[in-house]
Design an enzyme around this catalytic site. Structure first.
Site, PDB file in Angstrom:
ATOM      1  N   SER A 105       0.898  -1.349   0.074  1.00 33.28           N
ATOM      2  CA  SER A 105       0.028   0.065  -0.155  1.00 33.28           C
ATOM      3  C   SER A 105       0.853   1.091  -0.148  1.00 33.28           C
ATOM      4  O   SER A 105       1.760   1.367  -0.984  1.00 33.28           O
ATOM      5  CB  SER A 105      -0.922   0.006   1.287  1.00 33.28           C
ATOM      6  OG  SER A 105      -1.774   1.073   1.181  1.00 33.28           O
ATOM      7  N   THR A 106       0.820   2.221   1.056  1.00 37.66           N
ATOM      8  CA  THR A 106       1.575   3.446   1.211  1.00 37.66           C
ATOM      9  C   THR A 106       3.063   2.996   0.992  1.00 37.66           C
ATOM     10  O   THR A 106       3.807   2.316   1.638  1.00 37.66           O
ATOM     11  CB  THR A 106       1.309   4.127   2.371  1.00 37.66           C
ATOM     12  OG1 THR A 106      -0.022   4.429   2.429  1.00 37.66           O
ATOM     13  CG2 THR A 106       1.822   5.457   2.361  1.00 37.66           C
TER      14      THR A 106
END
Length: 366
Positions: free
Chosen positions: A186-187
């Site tokens: 994700s991030t």
């Protein structure tokens, strides 16, 4: 460690008065966020950062004068601050991520400002605790592949950083045809995943990738990986068969799962409900691998906020998979891999630069 009780000081950069107003007013509704200032272009921002001392910056990618990419290249070596990009559907957002931005949100379509502000607020809060890794000299142009299907070396286009030379091929061992690799991030994951993928050979066992990303960007991201890596990479389509030398990226807003038919494996890409708060979801992929895959499998969980993928990776390990987690030092946000490690889902941790080597050593044992 960032305190969850600390107010996040945010600076907003956008050349549009309407956009600045919409973003500042929207973010200010969250009681964890304080807007400490705005800037109308990158030069204005560079002058204000030392005085405003923001914790997080939101920035447009395309601005008059200095672009968002050049802004990052000047800002981050001096002030390693988390930057969230606000981008149109533009390939250059990946160049900005390569230059050190933490994450991005897509500019809102008419009438969808509320959803945009919700997404931006979540990313600002996640970014407050992020580890910023400036990447001076990172490539900003495409690289081209060698002969089609031959896994040949990539040739750098003038002005780019040469891609890594191709690792040794795994060869024609039948065991390599009976392995499936799942990777979730994700991030911070767009660049972390690239760091893994570009170190893998063209004949890697079939790979499935989930990266949390807005609609419209997954195809561009897959094309970027395809240009910079040695194997074929493309956005998955419903019914695609999993095989050696191919990496399939889950399309945005679809859940990607593995489907088994005898010894043949394909992917299902369906809209469906969100899983663990996401669509696509790492958990959705990993749970399906644990349930469906009867050959050897590997699960890799990388940087990201929250816990998506942790429970699924645990199920994979319990089903006999070899599991790898990104370490804290190299994670932009040590959330997903931390939870996975804490619940016993991860067998070994490594940096995003080392995970490929860990994977290849394990594959050699099969």
């Amino acid at each position: 460690m960032w305190s969850a009780n600390k107010t996040i000081r945010v600076m907003v950069i956008d050349d549009s008065v309407l956009a600045r107003t919409m973003i500042t007013q929207g973010l200010a509704k969250n009681n964890r966020i304080e807007i400490v200032g705005t800037a109308f272009n990158a030069q204005d921002a560079m002058a204000k950062v030392p005085q405003l001392k923001p914790d997080v910056i939101t920035s447009d990618v395309e601005m008059p004068g200095m672009s968002g990419i050049d802004f990052l290249k000047q800002l981050l070596p001096r002030y390693p601050l988390p930057v969230i990009l606000v981008s149109s559907l533009d390939l250059r957002v990946f160049d900005a991520l390569s230059a050190g931005a933490v994450d991005f949100v897509r500019k809102p379509e008419p009438g969808k400002n509320d959803a945009f502000i919700t997404a931006l607020t979540e990313k600002v809060i996640a970014a407050a605790g992020a580890r910023v890794r400036p990447r001076p000299g990172a490539p900003t142009l495409s690289a081209v592949k060698g002969p089609a299907g031959g896994g040949g070396a990539r040739l750098p286009i003038t002005g780019t950083k040469p891609v890594l030379p191709a690792p040794l091929a795994l060869g024609s061992r039948p065991s390599m045809d009976n392995v499936i690799i799942g990777l979730g991030a994700s991030t911070g994951g767009t660049e972390a995943t690239l760091e893994v993928m570009k170190r893998l050979p063209a004949d890697i066992p079939g790979m499935l990738i989930v990266q949390h990303m807005p609609v419209g960007f997954t195809q561009m991201y897959a094309e970027r990986l395809n240009r910079l890596c040695h194997m074929e990479v493309r956005e998955a389509k419903h019914g695609d068969e999993i095989h050696r030398g191919l990496a399939l990226l889950a399309p945005a807003d679809f859940q990607m799962r593995v489907v088994r038919s005898g010894s043949r494996y394909t992917v299902s890409c369906q809209p469906g409900e969100k899983v663990s708060g996401h669509r696509p979801s790492v958990d959705a992929l990993f749970f399906s691998m644990a349930e469906q895959v009867r050959c050897k499998m590997v699960g890799i969980i990388m940087t990201g906020m929250g816990r998506d993928g942790a429970d699924g990776l645990l199920k994979m390990r319990q089903a006999g998979a070899y599991t790898i987690g990104q370490d804290k030092e190299s994670s932009v946000v040590y959330g997903m891999p931390m939870v996975a490690y804490n619940i016993g889902a991860v067998q070994i941790q490594g940096s995003c630069e080392d995970i490929a080597g860990i994977l290849l050593r394990q594959l050699q044992k099969l």
